[in-house]
Motif scaffolding. Structure first.
Motif, PDB file in Angstrom:
ATOM      1  N   ALA A  14       0.875  -1.169   0.000  1.00 15.57           N
ATOM      2  CA  ALA A  14       0.000   0.000   0.000  1.00 15.57           C
ATOM      3  C   ALA A  14       0.917   1.224   0.000  1.00 15.57           C
ATOM      4  N   MET A  15       0.473   2.309  -0.634  1.00 18.90           N
ATOM      5  CA  MET A  15       1.340   3.477  -0.799  1.00 18.90           C
ATOM      6  C   MET A  15       0.729   4.709  -0.149  1.00 18.90           C
ATOM      7  N   LEU A  16       1.612   5.595   0.290  1.00 17.91           N
ATOM      8  CA  LEU A  16       1.230   6.912   0.782  1.00 17.91           C
ATOM      9  C   LEU A  16       2.233   7.911   0.223  1.00 17.91           C
ATOM     10  N   GLY A  17       1.757   8.870  -0.560  1.00 19.15           N
ATOM     11  CA  GLY A  17       2.635   9.857  -1.170  1.00 19.15           C
ATOM     12  C   GLY A  17       3.199  10.823  -0.142  1.00 19.15           C
ATOM     13  N   LEU A  18       4.411  11.313  -0.402  1.00 18.29           N
ATOM     14  CA  LEU A  18       5.048  12.229   0.536  1.00 18.29           C
ATOM     15  C   LEU A  18       4.311  13.561   0.631  1.00 18.29           C
ATOM     16  N   GLY A  19       3.609  13.954  -0.421  1.00 15.32           N
ATOM     17  CA  GLY A  19       2.825  15.180  -0.355  1.00 15.32           C
ATOM     18  C   GLY A  19       1.719  15.097   0.679  1.00 15.32           C
ATOM     19  N   ASP A  20       1.203  13.899   0.900  1.00 12.48           N
ATOM     20  CA  ASP A  20       0.165  13.707   1.902  1.00 12.48           C
ATOM     21  C   ASP A  20       0.719  13.761   3.318  1.00 12.48           C
ATOM     22  N   ILE A  21       2.027  13.779   3.454  1.00 13.30           N
ATOM     23  CA  ILE A  21       2.677  13.926   4.755  1.00 13.30           C
ATOM     24  C   ILE A  21       3.197  15.347   4.921  1.00 13.30           C
ATOM     25  N   VAL A  22       3.841  15.868   3.887  1.00 14.56           N
ATOM     26  CA  VAL A  22       4.531  17.156   3.992  1.00 14.56           C
ATOM     27  C   VAL A  22       3.545  18.316   4.111  1.00 14.56           C
ATOM     28  N   ILE A  23       2.516  18.372   3.281  1.00 15.10           N
ATOM     29  CA  ILE A  23       1.590  19.515   3.286  1.00 15.10           C
ATOM     30  C   ILE A  23       0.868  19.636   4.633  1.00 15.10           C
ATOM     31  N   PRO A  24       0.256  18.573   5.161  1.00 17.83           N
ATOM     32  CA  PRO A  24      -0.326  18.710   6.504  1.00 17.83           C
ATOM     33  C   PRO A  24       0.744  18.951   7.580  1.00 17.83           C
ATOM     34  N   GLY A  25       1.938  18.412   7.398  1.00 17.18           N
ATOM     35  CA  GLY A  25       3.013  18.644   8.359  1.00 17.18           C
ATOM     36  C   GLY A  25       3.432  20.095   8.419  1.00 17.18           C
ATOM     37  N   ILE A  26       3.445  20.769   7.271  1.00 18.92           N
ATOM     38  CA  ILE A  26       3.770  22.195   7.240  1.00 18.92           C
ATOM     39  C   ILE A  26       2.711  22.985   7.996  1.00 18.92           C
ATOM     40  N   PHE A  27       1.447  22.623   7.825  1.00 22.84           N
ATOM     41  CA  PHE A  27       0.363  23.303   8.522  1.00 22.84           C
ATOM     42  C   PHE A  27       0.454  23.059  10.032  1.00 22.84           C
ATOM     43  N   ILE A  28       0.758  21.842  10.434  1.00 23.29           N
ATOM     44  CA  ILE A  28       0.910  21.530  11.857  1.00 23.29           C
ATOM     45  C   ILE A  28       2.099  22.278  12.445  1.00 23.29           C
ATOM     46  N   ALA A  29       3.186  22.406  11.679  1.00 22.83           N
ATOM     47  CA  ALA A  29       4.342  23.182  12.152  1.00 22.83           C
ATOM     48  C   ALA A  29       3.968  24.648  12.340  1.00 22.83           C
ATOM     49  N   LEU A  30       3.131  25.193  11.440  1.00 22.90           N
ATOM     50  CA  LEU A  30       2.654  26.568  11.601  1.00 22.90           C
ATOM     51  C   LEU A  30       1.842  26.698  12.878  1.00 22.90           C
ATOM     52  N   LEU A  31       0.947  25.754  13.120  1.00 22.63           N
ATOM     53  CA  LEU A  31       0.132  25.804  14.337  1.00 22.63           C
ATOM     54  C   LEU A  31       0.988  25.647  15.580  1.00 22.63           C
ATOM     55  N   LEU A  32       2.029  24.845  15.510  1.00 26.13           N
ATOM     56  CA  LEU A  32       2.937  24.690  16.651  1.00 26.13           C
ATOM     57  C   LEU A  32       3.673  25.992  16.943  1.00 26.13           C
ATOM     58  N   ARG A  33       4.145  26.670  15.890  1.00 21.53           N
ATOM     59  CA  ARG A  33       4.802  27.968  16.084  1.00 21.53           C
ATOM     60  C   ARG A  33       3.816  28.988  16.662  1.00 21.53           C
ATOM     61  N   PHE A  34       2.584  28.955  16.168  1.00 15.89           N
ATOM     62  CA  PHE A  34       1.554  29.839  16.685  1.00 15.89           C
ATOM     63  C   PHE A  34       1.278  29.555  18.160  1.00 15.89           C
ATOM     64  N   ASP A  35       1.249  28.281  18.525  1.00 11.62           N
ATOM     65  CA  ASP A  35       0.971  27.882  19.897  1.00 11.62           C
ATOM     66  C   ASP A  35       2.113  28.285  20.826  1.00 11.62           C
ATOM     67  N   VAL A  36       3.350  28.204  20.368  1.00 16.34           N
ATOM     68  CA  VAL A  36       4.495  28.565  21.202  1.00 16.34           C
ATOM     69  C   VAL A  36       4.489  30.050  21.509  1.00 16.34           C
ATOM     70  N   ARG A  37       4.091  30.870  20.526  1.00 20.61           N
ATOM     71  CA  ARG A  37       4.023  32.327  20.742  1.00 20.61           C
ATOM     72  C   ARG A  37       2.894  32.674  21.665  1.00 20.61           C
TER      73      ARG A  37
END
Length: 136
Positions: free
Chosen positions: A113-136
């Motif tokens: 079964a396959m999972l494309g890296l775009g399906d990991i990276v794009i939501p990961g970028i959004f989660i990283a943004l929310l993490l930076r927002f949460d730290v501030r």
């Protein structure tokens, strides 16, 4: 302006050399065998690097990006067989593969079964943004 000697002035310590050795072994293993574990190691490294290097400016941009990815996935993955055909025929670590017959064949599994890296990276970028927002 930096001089050419300042651009290539790298200092390596022991852990850098150990990481270089390990990554070289995994790279040769992937080139020679195309094993699914080596593919996943490279895919995870690329995904983590992508999440680390790409940044979003605000939450609305992230929501638009995730909405666009959702529409893209619905059409190209579920509506046509283009993405599956490309992913199966392209021999590069652009996807994570999960063996479905791991219990029967062990590490020599062949049905994935396959999972494309775009399906990991794009939501990961959004989660990283929310993490930076949460730290501030």
């Amino acid at each position: 302006m930096l001089s050419p000697t300042e651009i290539v002035n790298y200092e390596f310590d022991t852990k850098d050399l150990i990481c270089l050795g390990i990554s070289s072994v995994v790279g040769v293993w992937y080139i020679l065998k195309k094993h699914w574990i080596a593919n996943n190691l490279f895919g995870l490294a690329f995904a983590l690097n992508g999440v680390e290097l790409l940044h979003l400016n605000n939450v609305s941009t992230g929501c638009i990006l995730l909405g666009g990815l959702f529409v893209y996935d619905v059409f190209w993955v579920f509506g046509t067989n283009v993405m599956v055909t490309v992913a199966k025929s392209f021999e590069a670590p652009i996807k994570l593969v999960f063996p479905q017959d791991l219990l029967e064949k062990g590490l020599n599994a062949s049905n994935f079964a396959m999972l494309g890296l775009g399906d990991i990276v794009i939501p990961g970028i959004f989660i990283a943004l929310l993490l930076r927002f949460d730290v501030r």
